[in-house]
Design a protein around this motif. Structure first.
Motif, PDB file in Angstrom:
ATOM      1  N   GLY A   1       0.769  -1.273  -0.118  1.00  0.00           N
ATOM      2  CA  GLY A   1      -0.010  -0.053   0.017  1.00  0.00           C
ATOM      3  C   GLY A   1       0.898   1.270   0.256  1.00  0.00           C
ATOM      4  N   ILE A   2       0.157   2.458   0.020  1.00  0.00           N
ATOM      5  CA  ILE A   2       0.704   3.652  -0.205  1.00  0.00           C
ATOM      6  C   ILE A   2       0.383   4.473   0.974  1.00  0.00           C
ATOM      7  CG2 ILE A   2       1.328   5.825  -1.615  1.00  0.00           C
ATOM      8  CD1 ILE A   2      -0.057   4.306  -3.816  1.00  0.00           C
ATOM      9  N   MET A   3       1.324   5.301   1.800  1.00  0.00           N
ATOM     10  CA  MET A   3       1.049   5.962   2.998  1.00  0.00           C
ATOM     11  C   MET A   3       1.239   7.595   2.383  1.00  0.00           C
ATOM     12  SD  MET A   3       3.774   5.101   5.958  1.00  0.00           S
ATOM     13  CE  MET A   3       3.276   6.668   6.693  1.00  0.00           C
ATOM     14  N   PHE A   4       0.497   8.355   3.150  1.00  0.00           N
ATOM     15  CA  PHE A   4       1.141   9.639   3.156  1.00  0.00           C
ATOM     16  C   PHE A   4       1.957   9.848   4.203  1.00  0.00           C
ATOM     17  CE2 PHE A   4      -0.055  13.972   4.901  1.00  0.00           C
ATOM     18  CZ  PHE A   4       0.325  14.799   3.868  1.00  0.00           C
ATOM     19  N   LEU A   5       3.213  10.694   4.147  1.00  0.00           N
ATOM     20  CA  LEU A   5       3.801  10.929   5.401  1.00  0.00           C
ATOM     21  C   LEU A   5       3.595  12.393   5.914  1.00  0.00           C
ATOM     22  CD1 LEU A   5       6.357   9.648   6.690  1.00  0.00           C
ATOM     23  CD2 LEU A   5       7.625  10.718   5.055  1.00  0.00           C
ATOM     24  N   LYS A   6       3.767  13.440   4.967  1.00  0.00           N
ATOM     25  CA  LYS A   6       3.730  14.553   5.502  1.00  0.00           C
ATOM     26  C   LYS A   6       3.551  15.791   4.601  1.00  0.00           C
ATOM     27  CE  LYS A   6       8.656  15.839   6.204  1.00  0.00           C
ATOM     28  NZ  LYS A   6       9.660  16.254   6.997  1.00  0.00           N
ATOM     29  N   SER A   7       3.062  17.044   4.747  1.00  0.00           N
ATOM     30  CA  SER A   7       2.850  18.054   3.702  1.00  0.00           C
ATOM     31  C   SER A   7       3.918  19.236   4.199  1.00  0.00           C
ATOM     32  CB  SER A   7       1.351  18.451   3.691  1.00  0.00           C
ATOM     33  OG  SER A   7       1.521  19.501   2.678  1.00  0.00           O
TER      34      SER A   7
ATOM     35  N   HIS B   1      -3.312  23.831  14.915  1.00  0.00           N
ATOM     36  CA  HIS B   1      -2.339  23.249  13.824  1.00  0.00           C
ATOM     37  C   HIS B   1      -2.150  21.699  13.875  1.00  0.00           C
ATOM     38  CE1 HIS B   1       1.873  22.969  11.835  1.00  0.00           C
ATOM     39  NE2 HIS B   1       0.955  23.710  10.909  1.00  0.00           N
ATOM     40  N   GLN B   2      -1.977  21.357  15.240  1.00  0.00           N
ATOM     41  CA  GLN B   2      -1.806  19.981  15.364  1.00  0.00           C
ATOM     42  C   GLN B   2      -3.205  19.110  14.730  1.00  0.00           C
ATOM     43  OE1 GLN B   2      -1.057  19.508  19.587  1.00  0.00           O
ATOM     44  NE2 GLN B   2       0.927  20.392  19.376  1.00  0.00           N
ATOM     45  N   ARG B   3      -4.231  19.650  15.240  1.00  0.00           N
ATOM     46  CA  ARG B   3      -5.362  18.952  14.898  1.00  0.00           C
ATOM     47  C   ARG B   3      -5.618  19.003  13.294  1.00  0.00           C
ATOM     48  NH1 ARG B   3      -9.678  19.207  18.226  1.00  0.00           N
ATOM     49  NH2 ARG B   3      -9.045  21.534  18.764  1.00  0.00           N
ATOM     50  N   LEU B   4      -4.867  20.169  12.482  1.00  0.00           N
ATOM     51  CA  LEU B   4      -5.046  20.264  11.095  1.00  0.00           C
ATOM     52  C   LEU B   4      -4.067  19.238  10.521  1.00  0.00           C
ATOM     53  CD1 LEU B   4      -5.416  24.160  10.418  1.00  0.00           C
ATOM     54  CD2 LEU B   4      -7.215  22.403  10.095  1.00  0.00           C
ATOM     55  N   ASN B   5      -3.041  18.877  11.102  1.00  0.00           N
ATOM     56  CA  ASN B   5      -2.218  18.039  10.479  1.00  0.00           C
ATOM     57  C   ASN B   5      -2.579  16.618  10.488  1.00  0.00           C
ATOM     58  OD1 ASN B   5       0.480  19.211   9.695  1.00  0.00           O
ATOM     59  ND2 ASN B   5       1.108  19.780  11.654  1.00  0.00           N
ATOM     60  N   ASP B   6      -3.352  16.311  11.703  1.00  0.00           N
ATOM     61  CA  ASP B   6      -3.905  15.062  11.828  1.00  0.00           C
ATOM     62  C   ASP B   6      -4.975  15.053  10.866  1.00  0.00           C
ATOM     63  OD1 ASP B   6      -2.346  14.029  13.797  1.00  0.00           O
ATOM     64  OD2 ASP B   6      -4.015  14.630  15.532  1.00  0.00           O
ATOM     65  N   LEU B   7      -5.616  15.884  10.286  1.00  0.00           N
ATOM     66  CA  LEU B   7      -6.758  15.963   9.431  1.00  0.00           C
ATOM     67  C   LEU B   7      -6.257  15.835   7.879  1.00  0.00           C
ATOM     68  CD1 LEU B   7      -9.329  18.669  10.383  1.00  0.00           C
ATOM     69  CD2 LEU B   7      -9.874  16.493   9.963  1.00  0.00           C
ATOM     70  N   ILE B   8      -5.021  16.255   7.597  1.00  0.00           N
ATOM     71  CA  ILE B   8      -4.336  16.120   6.486  1.00  0.00           C
ATOM     72  C   ILE B   8      -3.747  14.389   6.301  1.00  0.00           C
ATOM     73  CG2 ILE B   8      -2.669  16.589   5.100  1.00  0.00           C
ATOM     74  CD1 ILE B   8      -3.144  19.611   5.539  1.00  0.00           C
ATOM     75  N   PHE B   9      -3.324  14.346   7.539  1.00  0.00           N
ATOM     76  CA  PHE B   9      -2.745  12.801   7.691  1.00  0.00           C
ATOM     77  C   PHE B   9      -3.918  11.921   7.169  1.00  0.00           C
ATOM     78  CE2 PHE B   9      -2.056   9.301  10.239  1.00  0.00           C
ATOM     79  CZ  PHE B   9      -1.013   8.621   9.680  1.00  0.00           C
ATOM     80  N   LEU B  10      -5.134  12.143   7.836  1.00  0.00           N
ATOM     81  CA  LEU B  10      -6.147  11.123   7.714  1.00  0.00           C
ATOM     82  C   LEU B  10      -6.711  11.352   6.327  1.00  0.00           C
ATOM     83  CD1 LEU B  10      -7.761   9.392   9.590  1.00  0.00           C
ATOM     84  CD2 LEU B  10      -9.242  11.130  10.393  1.00  0.00           C
ATOM     85  N   HIS B  11      -7.129  12.480   5.861  1.00  0.00           N
ATOM     86  CA  HIS B  11      -7.552  12.788   4.649  1.00  0.00           C
ATOM     87  C   HIS B  11      -6.982  11.954   3.602  1.00  0.00           C
ATOM     88  CE1 HIS B  11      -9.549  14.482   1.265  1.00  0.00           C
ATOM     89  NE2 HIS B  11      -8.329  14.831   0.636  1.00  0.00           N
ATOM     90  N   ASN B  12      -5.755  12.094   3.419  1.00  0.00           N
ATOM     91  CA  ASN B  12      -4.780  11.335   2.465  1.00  0.00           C
ATOM     92  C   ASN B  12      -4.544   9.965   2.665  1.00  0.00           C
ATOM     93  OD1 ASN B  12      -3.670  13.468   0.792  1.00  0.00           O
ATOM     94  ND2 ASN B  12      -3.204  14.316   2.525  1.00  0.00           N
ATOM     95  N   ASN B  13      -4.555   9.196   3.977  1.00  0.00           N
ATOM     96  CA  ASN B  13      -4.382   8.144   4.222  1.00  0.00           C
ATOM     97  C   ASN B  13      -5.700   7.206   4.060  1.00  0.00           C
ATOM     98  OD1 ASN B  13      -1.458   7.429   4.549  1.00  0.00           O
ATOM     99  ND2 ASN B  13      -1.890   8.720   6.161  1.00  0.00           N
TER     100      ASN B  13
END
Length: 746
Positions: free
Chosen positions: A274-280, A642-654
């Motif tokens: 599989g593919i995982m999103f690491l960070k933005s 900002h921490q919450r938004l990081n989690d949202l992007i991590f979650l959205h992509n994965n």
């Protein structure tokens, strides 16, 4: 009429009772709360008519299902329970609008005579586990047995199950659809949200709970539920990381640039599982400096682990390629290459600028602009083509353009009949300037001749793009062979006439030089389906590529010597390589899987081959949600938010990447028809092919009068031959049948 039964007075339904449940039960001692089932003769204390209906419908939890109820009665009660609350919503709609209340619609709603009020319950945990209470008295059952049953009664975990629409009236289903649509319009969600794998899962889970389910609150969604789902996504990523040591991985660098010149880089990690999103990262200030990009790339290598990386795939931009080369020179344990999809797309773009090709595409574009901006013409086209569309959406802009041209050629006869038929000749469009121009193009034989010549070049390259879009198996072992075959196909299409094919081959060779990596050559050699085929031929590029991979991916000198000595066994198909089952598996198995099964006697060569053949050559892209990225990369922000938004992007992509691996979403993606007019459906950037050029007169049809296309208009190489028969009679998925009864009149 009253009758005596076991010293109790048993009566019929109460006066003026309208609930259908009373047709299947009788009152005991004249009370509404003590009811006897007509079929199994069980008597219930408490719960009233609602408890009896649950008993008849087979709902477990409050009461045991009835074993004697006729099937038609059971279905009738199931339908009544499932949609009774929804029907009552319509009656209370006026009252709620006067109150202007934002309270959930189920709150405060009571069933008939209060009997259904207790069905409206709240979930007691995130897992939607519900503990129900109630008394059940069965004739002949002792108090001790009742206590034992109560003590051992487990919590009933709700299991999502598809709603059987046959239980519900068409009006109820339509009202449910309207409720979903109203929410999406109010929230501003894109229509493509309906294609999410989790969309139907959500509906099934709510239906399993039953009427009265209250949606999670604003605070629950941004706190405990977000934390729960982030943990699930993190666990999924941890499972992927466990495989990196064996298969290796590819780091993918996806660059986004918005109109305001902001550049965001998303980092993904690919492995066969599989593919995982690491960070933005907001790279607006460093994107023009190869050294600054090198520092960013280096931090990603440290995070993933240099020993796990086999391929580092970057953008085609010069600074990104330069940073990748510096990174490879620094570590000398993995390769850096440019994105294959972007390179092939660049080839198609340069080919589209050649005069002959540019003229053909301009005329094809004129056809699509005319057809897709006039409802009557679009309806006629879809009728003539059996619901098929001209525009074909794909993974990139140029792939979409050339596939659209291929569609136009395949529908040549239909389009010719359309623009020469009686309906067209009798319409006002044939007298308009725009209509005359398009009709002239369609009947021009030279246009079709140049179309076919253009497709001789584009088809082999588009096929490679479709190969790269396939996620069923890593394709690095096929890319070198595919490029060579594409060039040979183009040469043969022009009858080996060098003046004719050289302009195209020069474009391909230029970009192939940037794209080629020793990894591709070594994977070509190690792919058993290619190596053992009669057409295989080795050359210096392949030999040097294999040696480069041995030296770079295996730092141990002793292991390098062992690997080079073991290659001969593979070439001669010695030992397990020559087993009958291995011979059959050369074509059917993924190359890395084949090596893991039949190279156990040569572990050093096996490990190298598996790591090489488990990689990708192109960058994975998720849906681009600029609003979310603007919020996370904003200069004005709160640290906790900002921490919450990081989690949202991590979650959205994965979540997006995770669902791409499931068979269910593949089946669903073929069912959902994408309308080419709505270009949000895919990030293809071909809006100019359906834009209104303002050269047509107004008409009396709106978008509501246009028939919906019957075929899926987004091409994906990995989904083929799916059975759509289940949707053929459901106008919720395809409305093409609405247009089949219309006349051809314009």
């Amino acid at each position: 009429m009253l009758v005596c039964y076991d010293a109790m007075i048993v009566g019929l339904a109460p006066p003026r009772a309208t609930d259908p449940g009373w047709a299947h039960g009788t009152m005991v001692n004249g009370g509404r709360q003590k009811i006897k089932c007509k079929y199994c003769h069980k008597i219930f204390l408490g719960g009233g008519i609602s408890r009896l209906k649950q008993h008849l419908a087979g709902e477990r939890g409050n009461v045991a299902p009835c074993e004697e109820v006729p099937e038609d009665v059971k279905v009738q009660i199931q339908q009544h329970l499932g949609f009774k609350v929804l029907e009552k919503l319509k009656k209370q709609k006026g009252l709620r609008s006067k109150k202007n209340s934002f309270v959930p619609c189920f709150e405060g709603m009571e069933g008939e005579n209060g009997d259904d009020a207790e069905r409206i319950q709240k979930p007691t945990s995130v897992q939607c586990t519900i503990r129900r209470r109630g008394k059940e008295i069965i004739e002949g059952t002792s108090n001790r047995m009742k206590r034992r049953r109560k003590q051992n009664f487990p919590a009933a975990t709700v299991v999502a199950r598809p709603l059987r629409q046959s239980f519900a009236s068409q009006e109820s289903i339509y009202e449910a659809d309207v409720a979903v649509a109203r929410f999406m319009y109010d929230a501003g969600l894109q229509f493509t949200a309906a294609n999410s794998y989790f969309f139907q899962q959500m509906a099934d889970a709510i239906a399993a709970v039953g009427p009265g389910y209250r949606m999670p609150s604003y605070h629950a969604l941004r706190n405990k539920l977000l934390n729960r789902v982030v943990q699930d996504a993190g666990a999924y990523c941890d499972e992927l990381k466990k495989t990196w040591e064996v298969t290796g991985c590819s780091v993918l660098v996806d660059r986004w640039t918005e109109r305001a010149a902001r550049t965001v880089i998303n980092f993904f990690v690919y492995c066969p599982k599989g593919i995982m999103f690491l960070k933005s990262v907001d790279a607006s200030g460093i994107t023009k400096s190869a050294e600054a990009l090198l520092n960013l790339f280096d931090s990603v290598v440290q995070e993933v682990g240099a020993k796990n990386i086999v391929n580092f795939v970057t953008d085609t931009s010069p600074n990104y390629r330069a940073a990748g080369k510096l990174l490879m020179d620094k570590y000398k344990t993995f390769f850096c290459s440019t994105c294959g999809v972007q390179c092939i797309d660049a080839m198609l773009e340069d080919i589209s600028r050649i005069d002959e090709v540019s003229e053909v595409l301009a005329k094809a574009k004129r056809i699509t602009q005319f057809v897709y901006n006039n409802g009557k013409v679009l309806n006629l086209m879809r009728k003539k083509t059996g619901g098929r569309d001209i525009l074909q959406l794909a993974v990139t802009r140029l792939a979409s353009i050339f596939l659209t041209l291929e569609n136009i050629v395949s529908l040549k006869d239909h389009l010719h009949q359309m623009f020469t038929g009686a309906a067209w000749m009798q319409s006002s469009f044939c007298k308009q300037r725009a209509g005359l121009q398009v009709a002239e193009i369609v009947v021009d034989p030279f246009f079709w001749s140049f179309c076919e010549q253009t497709l001789r070049v584009s088809k082999p390259l588009v096929s490679i793009l479709q190969l790269m879009d396939c996620e069923q198996r890593p394709y690095v072992g096929y890319i070198y062979d595919a490029m060579e075959k594409a060039k040979k196909s183009i040469i043969a299409a022009f009858d080996n006439k060098e003046p004719d094919f050289m302009p195209y081959l020069n474009v391909i060779d230029q970009w192939q030089e940037d794209f080629h990596s020793p990894l591709h050559a070594a994977a070509y050699f190690l792919n058993p389906s290619v190596f053992y085929s009669p057409s295989f031929s080795s050359n210096k590029v392949i030999q040097k590529g294999l040696l480069d991979c041995i030296e770079i991916l295996e730092p141990n000198v002793s292991a390098q010597v062992t690997i080079t000595s073991q290659i001969n066994f593979y070439e001669e198909a010695v030992g397990d390589f020559g087993r009958p089952v291995a011979l059959r598996g050369r074509e059917s198995l993924a190359p890395a899987t084949w090596w893991s099964l039949y190279a156990a006697d040569y572990p050093e060569l096996q490990r190298l081959a598996v790591r090489i053949l488990s990689q990708t050559c192109s960058i994975t892209r998720c849906g681009r949600n600029w609003t979310m990225f603007e919020r996370i990369h904003s200069k004005k922000r709160n640290r906790l938010e900002h921490q919450r938004l990081n989690d949202l992007i991590f979650l959205h992509n994965n979540l997006h990447l995770q669902q791409r691996k499931t068979e269910a979403v593949k089946a669903r993606s073929t069912r959902g028809t994408l309308d080419p007019i709505c270009l949000e459906a895919v990030d293809a950037n071909i809006g100019d092919w359906v834009e209104d050029v303002g050269s047509m007169e107004s008409e009396d049809l709106s978008w509501m009068d246009v028939t919906i296309p019957s075929e899926r208009t987004f091409v994906s190489h990995e989904v083929q031959n799916m059975d759509d028969s289940v949707d053929s009679s459901d106008d919720r998925n395809s409305d093409v049948t609405k247009g089949t009864g219309r006349s051809d009149g314009l």
